[in-house]
Design an enzyme around this catalytic site. Structure first.
Site, mmCIF file in Angstrom:
data_model
loop_
_atom_site.group_PDB
_atom_site.id
_atom_site.type_symbol
_atom_site.label_atom_id
_atom_site.label_comp_id
_atom_site.label_asym_id
_atom_site.label_seq_id
_atom_site.Cartn_x
_atom_site.Cartn_y
_atom_site.Cartn_z
ATOM 1 N N LYS A 44 0.815 -1.296 0.055
ATOM 2 C CA LYS A 44 0.127 0.151 0.083
ATOM 3 C C LYS A 44 0.990 1.284 -0.064
ATOM 4 O O LYS A 44 0.406 2.343 0.114
ATOM 5 C CB LYS A 44 -0.850 -0.044 1.196
ATOM 6 C CG LYS A 44 -1.967 -0.953 1.155
ATOM 7 C CD LYS A 44 -3.008 -0.674 2.436
ATOM 8 C CE LYS A 44 -2.428 -0.880 3.695
ATOM 9 N NZ LYS A 44 -3.541 -0.544 4.740
ATOM 10 N N LYS A 46 2.889 2.297 2.358
ATOM 11 C CA LYS A 46 2.706 2.860 3.665
ATOM 12 C C LYS A 46 3.869 2.214 4.428
ATOM 13 O O LYS A 46 4.163 1.003 4.292
ATOM 14 C CB LYS A 46 1.216 2.449 4.445
ATOM 15 C CG LYS A 46 0.027 3.360 4.037
ATOM 16 C CD LYS A 46 -0.972 2.935 4.986
ATOM 17 C CE LYS A 46 -2.117 4.170 4.946
ATOM 18 N NZ LYS A 46 -2.924 4.186 5.758
HETATM 19 N N1 C2G Z 1 -10.298 6.601 8.981
HETATM 20 C C1 C2G Z 1 -11.455 7.406 9.344
HETATM 21 N N2 C2G Z 1 -11.194 8.852 9.798
HETATM 22 C C2 C2G Z 1 -9.790 9.307 9.632
HETATM 23 C C3 C2G Z 1 -8.830 8.286 9.310
HETATM 24 C C4 C2G Z 1 -8.990 7.126 8.951
HETATM 25 O O1 C2G Z 1 -12.815 7.342 9.353
HETATM 26 N N3 C2G Z 1 -9.611 10.579 10.005
HETATM 27 C C5 C2G Z 1 -10.886 5.288 8.568
HETATM 28 C C6 C2G Z 1 -10.330 4.721 7.381
HETATM 29 O O2 C2G Z 1 -11.177 5.202 6.331
HETATM 30 C C7 C2G Z 1 -10.189 3.095 7.550
HETATM 31 C C8 C2G Z 1 -9.981 3.050 8.743
HETATM 32 O O3 C2G Z 1 -9.946 4.297 9.588
HETATM 33 O O4 C2G Z 1 -11.712 2.577 7.065
HETATM 34 C C9 C2G Z 1 -8.340 2.681 9.077
HETATM 35 O O5 C2G Z 1 -7.528 3.766 8.278
HETATM 36 P P1 C2G Z 1 -5.984 3.396 7.587
HETATM 37 O O6 C2G Z 1 -5.290 2.704 8.798
HETATM 38 O O7 C2G Z 1 -5.358 4.613 7.066
HETATM 39 O O8 C2G Z 1 -6.426 2.275 6.798
HETATM 40 P P2 C2G Z 1 -6.050 2.086 5.146
HETATM 41 O O9 C2G Z 1 -4.679 2.307 4.911
HETATM 42 O O10 C2G Z 1 -7.099 2.806 4.517
HETATM 43 O O11 C2G Z 1 -6.554 0.454 4.923
HETATM 44 O O12 C2G Z 1 -7.972 -3.179 2.617
HETATM 45 C C10 C2G Z 1 -8.196 -1.963 3.188
HETATM 46 C C11 C2G Z 1 -7.072 -1.267 3.442
HETATM 47 O O13 C2G Z 1 -6.223 -2.272 4.285
HETATM 48 C C12 C2G Z 1 -7.443 -0.014 4.048
#
Ligand code: C2G
Length: 132
Positions: A44, A46
């Site tokens: 990803k 990240k």
């Molecule tokens: N999130 C949120 N509000 C934020 C930050 C994050 O609602 N201010 C939500 C994201 O939309 C996600 C969850 O928290 O649903 C986890 O965020 P991340 O750790 O950034 O996840 P991500 O990298 O988007 O991974 O297969 C799917 C991926 O693994 C999603």
């Protein structure tokens, strides 16, 4: 028992993550989190500050989270939904539409992201403070 599933990296855990987990749990009785493994984070593009083991330990201590499984690939979601008898799949709406293929297997819900907080913003702010 209505089972809910969501995925994420959940690095540098913050209140936006908690808002998501809390609302996801409110949709059912049991919440499973597919936590991105370190090698999947690389896919990803990240790099998480905390290791998978430590992010897993932190998530498992949250009252809304009942189970944490590893997310290692993009294409494990269908088998995760089927194998774990998931009723509702939940993601923040930055993913709106991206997982609609799961609608054949379970309900798919995209929840509004929490505005004003993100792990990348935290890193940027800390970097700025450190460098004046
Ligand atoms: N999130 C949120 N509000 C934020 C930050 C994050 O609602 N201010 C939500 C994201 O939309 C996600 C969850 O928290 O649903 C986890 O965020 P991340 O750790 O950034 O996840 P991500 O990298 O988007 O991974 O297969 C799917 C991926 O693994 C999603």
């Amino acid at each position: 028992m209505k089972k809910v599933l969501t995925y994420g990296t959940f690095d540098l855990l913050h209140w936006g993550h908690i808002n998501l987990l809390s609302r996801a749990k409110d949709l059912g009785d049991h919440l499973t989190v597919g936590l991105s493994a370190d090698e999947f984070n690389a896919i990803k593009n990240k790099k998480s500050y905390h290791s998978f083991e430590n992010r897993k330990m932190i998530l498992e201590s949250i009252r809304y989270v009942d189970e944490v499984i590893a997310e290692k690939t993009w294409d494990q979601k269908i088998s995760d939904v089927v194998d774990n008898n998931i009723d509702i799949f939940v993601m923040g709406d930055d993913w709106e539409g991206k997982f609609d293929f799961l609608k054949e297997y379970c309900e798919v819900v995209y929840l509004p992201r929490t505005i004003g907080i993100s792990t990348s913003q935290i890193k940027k702010d800390l970097f700025t403070v450190k460098n004046g």
